[in-house]
Motif scaffolding. Sequence first.
Motif, PDB file in Angstrom:
ATOM      1  N   GLN A  69       0.803  -1.222   0.000  1.00 38.12           N
ATOM      2  CA  GLN A  69       0.000   0.000   0.000  1.00 38.12           C
ATOM      3  C   GLN A  69       0.839   1.277   0.000  1.00 38.12           C
ATOM      4  OE1 GLN A  69      -3.356  -0.189  -0.433  1.00 38.12           O
ATOM      5  NE2 GLN A  69      -2.838  -2.353  -0.681  1.00 38.12           N
ATOM      6  N   ASP A  70       2.095   1.176   0.312  1.00 38.52           N
ATOM      7  CA  ASP A  70       3.019   2.306   0.347  1.00 38.52           C
ATOM      8  C   ASP A  70       3.162   2.894  -1.061  1.00 38.52           C
ATOM      9  OD1 ASP A  70       6.125   3.006  -0.135  1.00 38.52           O
ATOM     10  OD2 ASP A  70       5.593   3.493   1.931  1.00 38.52           O
ATOM     11  N   ALA A  71       3.302   4.202  -1.152  1.00 37.22           N
ATOM     12  CA  ALA A  71       3.400   4.841  -2.469  1.00 37.22           C
ATOM     13  C   ALA A  71       4.721   4.558  -3.178  1.00 37.22           C
ATOM     14  CB  ALA A  71       3.214   6.352  -2.331  1.00 37.22           C
ATOM     15  N   ARG A  72       5.797   4.447  -2.442  1.00 36.49           N
ATOM     16  CA  ARG A  72       7.127   4.339  -3.039  1.00 36.49           C
ATOM     17  C   ARG A  72       7.595   2.904  -3.239  1.00 36.49           C
ATOM     18  NH1 ARG A  72      11.050   5.624  -6.165  1.00 36.49           N
ATOM     19  NH2 ARG A  72      13.133   5.602  -5.335  1.00 36.49           N
ATOM     20  N   TYR A  73       7.305   2.049  -2.289  1.00 37.85           N
ATOM     21  CA  TYR A  73       7.950   0.745  -2.268  1.00 37.85           C
ATOM     22  C   TYR A  73       7.633  -0.177  -3.455  1.00 37.85           C
ATOM     23  CZ  TYR A  73      10.731  -2.935  -0.448  1.00 37.85           C
ATOM     24  OH  TYR A  73      11.705  -3.884  -0.331  1.00 37.85           O
ATOM     25  N   PRO A  74       6.416  -0.197  -3.992  1.00 37.39           N
ATOM     26  CA  PRO A  74       6.195  -1.065  -5.168  1.00 37.39           C
ATOM     27  C   PRO A  74       7.136  -0.742  -6.321  1.00 37.39           C
ATOM     28  CG  PRO A  74       4.106  -0.329  -4.296  1.00 37.39           C
ATOM     29  CD  PRO A  74       5.179   0.421  -3.550  1.00 37.39           C
ATOM     30  N   SER A  75       7.439   0.532  -6.501  1.00 36.90           N
ATOM     31  CA  SER A  75       8.356   0.906  -7.587  1.00 36.90           C
ATOM     32  C   SER A  75       9.754   0.369  -7.316  1.00 36.90           C
ATOM     33  CB  SER A  75       8.379   2.422  -7.791  1.00 36.90           C
ATOM     34  OG  SER A  75       8.874   3.087  -6.658  1.00 36.90           O
ATOM     35  N   GLU A  76      10.191   0.395  -6.068  1.00 36.44           N
ATOM     36  CA  GLU A  76      11.510  -0.135  -5.737  1.00 36.44           C
ATOM     37  C   GLU A  76      11.589  -1.636  -6.021  1.00 36.44           C
ATOM     38  OE1 GLU A  76      12.394   0.975  -1.716  1.00 36.44           O
ATOM     39  OE2 GLU A  76      12.403   3.111  -2.184  1.00 36.44           O
ATOM     40  N   VAL A  77      10.509  -2.352  -5.707  1.00 38.52           N
ATOM     41  CA  VAL A  77      10.481  -3.795  -5.971  1.00 38.52           C
ATOM     42  C   VAL A  77      10.546  -4.044  -7.477  1.00 38.52           C
ATOM     43  CG1 VAL A  77       9.102  -5.905  -5.796  1.00 38.52           C
ATOM     44  CG2 VAL A  77       9.248  -4.355  -3.840  1.00 38.52           C
ATOM     45  N   LEU A  78       9.744  -3.342  -8.236  1.00 34.83           N
ATOM     46  CA  LEU A  78       9.733  -3.536  -9.691  1.00 34.83           C
ATOM     47  C   LEU A  78      11.080  -3.193 -10.317  1.00 34.83           C
ATOM     48  CD1 LEU A  78       6.165  -2.155 -10.362  1.00 34.83           C
ATOM     49  CD2 LEU A  78       6.920  -4.504 -10.748  1.00 34.83           C
ATOM     50  N   ILE A  79      11.714  -2.139  -9.836  1.00 37.17           N
ATOM     51  CA  ILE A  79      13.038  -1.767 -10.348  1.00 37.17           C
ATOM     52  C   ILE A  79      14.047  -2.876 -10.041  1.00 37.17           C
ATOM     53  CG2 ILE A  79      14.977  -0.169  -9.985  1.00 37.17           C
ATOM     54  CD1 ILE A  79      12.783   2.061  -9.657  1.00 37.17           C
ATOM     55  N   SER A  80      13.976  -3.427  -8.835  1.00 33.45           N
ATOM     56  CA  SER A  80      14.900  -4.502  -8.445  1.00 33.45           C
ATOM     57  C   SER A  80      14.687  -5.770  -9.263  1.00 33.45           C
ATOM     58  CB  SER A  80      14.732  -4.830  -6.960  1.00 33.45           C
ATOM     59  OG  SER A  80      15.068  -3.731  -6.165  1.00 33.45           O
ATOM     60  N   LEU A  81      13.452  -6.035  -9.628  1.00 31.23           N
ATOM     61  CA  LEU A  81      13.137  -7.259 -10.372  1.00 31.23           C
ATOM     62  C   LEU A  81      13.420  -7.145 -11.868  1.00 31.23           C
ATOM     63  CD1 LEU A  81       9.721  -8.270  -8.751  1.00 31.23           C
ATOM     64  CD2 LEU A  81      11.951  -9.332  -8.372  1.00 31.23           C
ATOM     65  N   ALA A 112      13.627   1.851 -15.723  1.00 32.19           N
ATOM     66  CA  ALA A 112      14.347   0.616 -15.359  1.00 32.19           C
ATOM     67  C   ALA A 112      13.931  -0.558 -16.241  1.00 32.19           C
ATOM     68  CB  ALA A 112      14.103   0.274 -13.895  1.00 32.19           C
ATOM     69  N   LEU A 113      12.677  -0.599 -16.630  1.00 34.06           N
ATOM     70  CA  LEU A 113      12.189  -1.700 -17.470  1.00 34.06           C
ATOM     71  C   LEU A 113      12.639  -1.569 -18.921  1.00 34.06           C
ATOM     72  CD1 LEU A 113       8.478  -2.090 -16.250  1.00 34.06           C
ATOM     73  CD2 LEU A 113      10.372  -3.660 -15.800  1.00 34.06           C
ATOM     74  N   ALA A 114      12.797  -0.352 -19.412  1.00 35.38           N
ATOM     75  CA  ALA A 114      13.053  -0.097 -20.834  1.00 35.38           C
ATOM     76  C   ALA A 114      14.129  -0.981 -21.461  1.00 35.38           C
ATOM     77  CB  ALA A 114      13.366   1.380 -21.062  1.00 35.38           C
ATOM     78  N   PRO A 115      15.318  -1.106 -20.872  1.00 33.21           N
ATOM     79  CA  PRO A 115      16.343  -1.915 -21.546  1.00 33.21           C
ATOM     80  C   PRO A 115      16.067  -3.414 -21.550  1.00 33.21           C
ATOM     81  CG  PRO A 115      17.234  -0.903 -19.544  1.00 33.21           C
ATOM     82  CD  PRO A 115      15.831  -0.441 -19.692  1.00 33.21           C
ATOM     83  N   HIS A 116      15.103  -3.840 -20.765  1.00 28.66           N
ATOM     84  CA  HIS A 116      14.819  -5.274 -20.646  1.00 28.66           C
ATOM     85  C   HIS A 116      13.547  -5.694 -21.381  1.00 28.66           C
ATOM     86  CE1 HIS A 116      17.915  -5.239 -17.588  1.00 28.66           C
ATOM     87  NE2 HIS A 116      17.291  -4.232 -17.016  1.00 28.66           N
ATOM     88  N   LEU A 117      12.752  -4.733 -21.795  1.00 30.44           N
ATOM     89  CA  LEU A 117      11.454  -5.051 -22.398  1.00 30.44           C
ATOM     90  C   LEU A 117      11.603  -5.763 -23.739  1.00 30.44           C
ATOM     91  CD1 LEU A 117       9.396  -1.797 -21.769  1.00 30.44           C
ATOM     92  CD2 LEU A 117       8.953  -4.051 -20.781  1.00 30.44           C
ATOM     93  N   PRO A 118      10.759  -6.762 -23.957  1.00 29.73           N
ATOM     94  CA  PRO A 118      10.718  -7.356 -25.295  1.00 29.73           C
ATOM     95  C   PRO A 118      10.213  -6.299 -26.288  1.00 29.73           C
ATOM     96  CG  PRO A 118       9.419  -8.643 -23.722  1.00 29.73           C
ATOM     97  CD  PRO A 118       9.854  -7.397 -23.031  1.00 29.73           C
ATOM     98  N   GLU A 119      10.668  -6.405 -27.498  1.00 31.46           N
ATOM     99  CA  GLU A 119      10.303  -5.425 -28.528  1.00 31.46           C
ATOM    100  C   GLU A 119       8.786  -5.267 -28.668  1.00 31.46           C
ATOM    101  OE1 GLU A 119      11.134  -4.959 -33.262  1.00 31.46           O
ATOM    102  OE2 GLU A 119      12.749  -5.791 -32.022  1.00 31.46           O
ATOM    103  N   THR A 120       8.052  -6.344 -28.491  1.00 34.07           N
ATOM    104  CA  THR A 120       6.595  -6.291 -28.647  1.00 34.07           C
ATOM    105  C   THR A 120       5.917  -5.425 -27.585  1.00 34.07           C
ATOM    106  OG1 THR A 120       6.371  -8.310 -27.347  1.00 34.07           O
ATOM    107  CG2 THR A 120       6.448  -8.551 -29.754  1.00 34.07           C
ATOM    108  N   LEU A 121       6.575  -5.182 -26.457  1.00 38.06           N
ATOM    109  CA  LEU A 121       5.975  -4.392 -25.387  1.00 38.06           C
ATOM    110  C   LEU A 121       6.435  -2.932 -25.370  1.00 38.06           C
ATOM    111  CD1 LEU A 121       5.953  -6.959 -22.456  1.00 38.06           C
ATOM    112  CD2 LEU A 121       4.028  -6.165 -23.823  1.00 38.06           C
ATOM    113  N   LEU A 122       7.370  -2.581 -26.239  1.00 36.76           N
ATOM    114  CA  LEU A 122       7.847  -1.200 -26.282  1.00 36.76           C
ATOM    115  C   LEU A 122       6.716  -0.205 -26.594  1.00 36.76           C
ATOM    116  CD1 LEU A 122      11.316  -1.719 -27.955  1.00 36.76           C
ATOM    117  CD2 LEU A 122      10.872  -0.972 -25.603  1.00 36.76           C
ATOM    118  N   PRO A 123       5.798  -0.514 -27.521  1.00 34.55           N
ATOM    119  CA  PRO A 123       4.695   0.429 -27.748  1.00 34.55           C
ATOM    120  C   PRO A 123       3.838   0.647 -26.494  1.00 34.55           C
ATOM    121  CG  PRO A 123       4.870  -1.092 -29.587  1.00 34.55           C
ATOM    122  CD  PRO A 123       5.796  -1.595 -28.511  1.00 34.55           C
TER     123      PRO A 123
END
Length: 181
Positions: A69-81, A112-123
């Motif tokens: 429920q925290d505003a910041r922490y989900p983003s930290e988890v997603l960045i780490s993953l 953080a996700l950009a360099p890892h995204l499959p090409e199909t998800l870039l749009p």
Amino acid sequence: AAREIQDAVSRSRALVALALHLPETLLLEALEAAREIQDARSRSEVLVALAPYLPETLPEALEAAREIQDARYPSEVLISLAPYLPETLFPEALEATREIQKKRYRSEVLVALAPHLPETLLPEALEAAREIQDAKPRSDVLVALVSYLPETLPEALEAAQEIQDVRSEEHTSELQSLTNL
């Protein structure tokens, strides 16, 4: 021993500290101990620490991030993953990113996700960037996507020029140097 620690935060810290040093046979025990932690934030910390060693924990870690429920922490988890996610989990990661209310945090995850995204998800990532109304966080994401979607360069440059702070000059000159390539 970590299972005997009653406080969820202390237990998760102990498991995170141990994750790097655990032999393969004890990693599954650590995973079970993590699953017993009720607090989503504490549970996600352990799952993130275990992710490089137990990739099967990645869906659970994503789900735990969405429960926080925290505003910041989900983003930290997603960045780490981000570096560990298999292609099949990126749609869920993008969906979780779009659920983040604070634009700054959402943009940090998209970067953080950009360099890892499959090409199909870039749009879809580009669409998520365009949903961010503030020029600065939108520009950050567009700059991150330019390498993978060169057609976004004019839009990224325009967003960078809208920013009214010193960093906008950095973005603008960085983007203008790309146009000269």
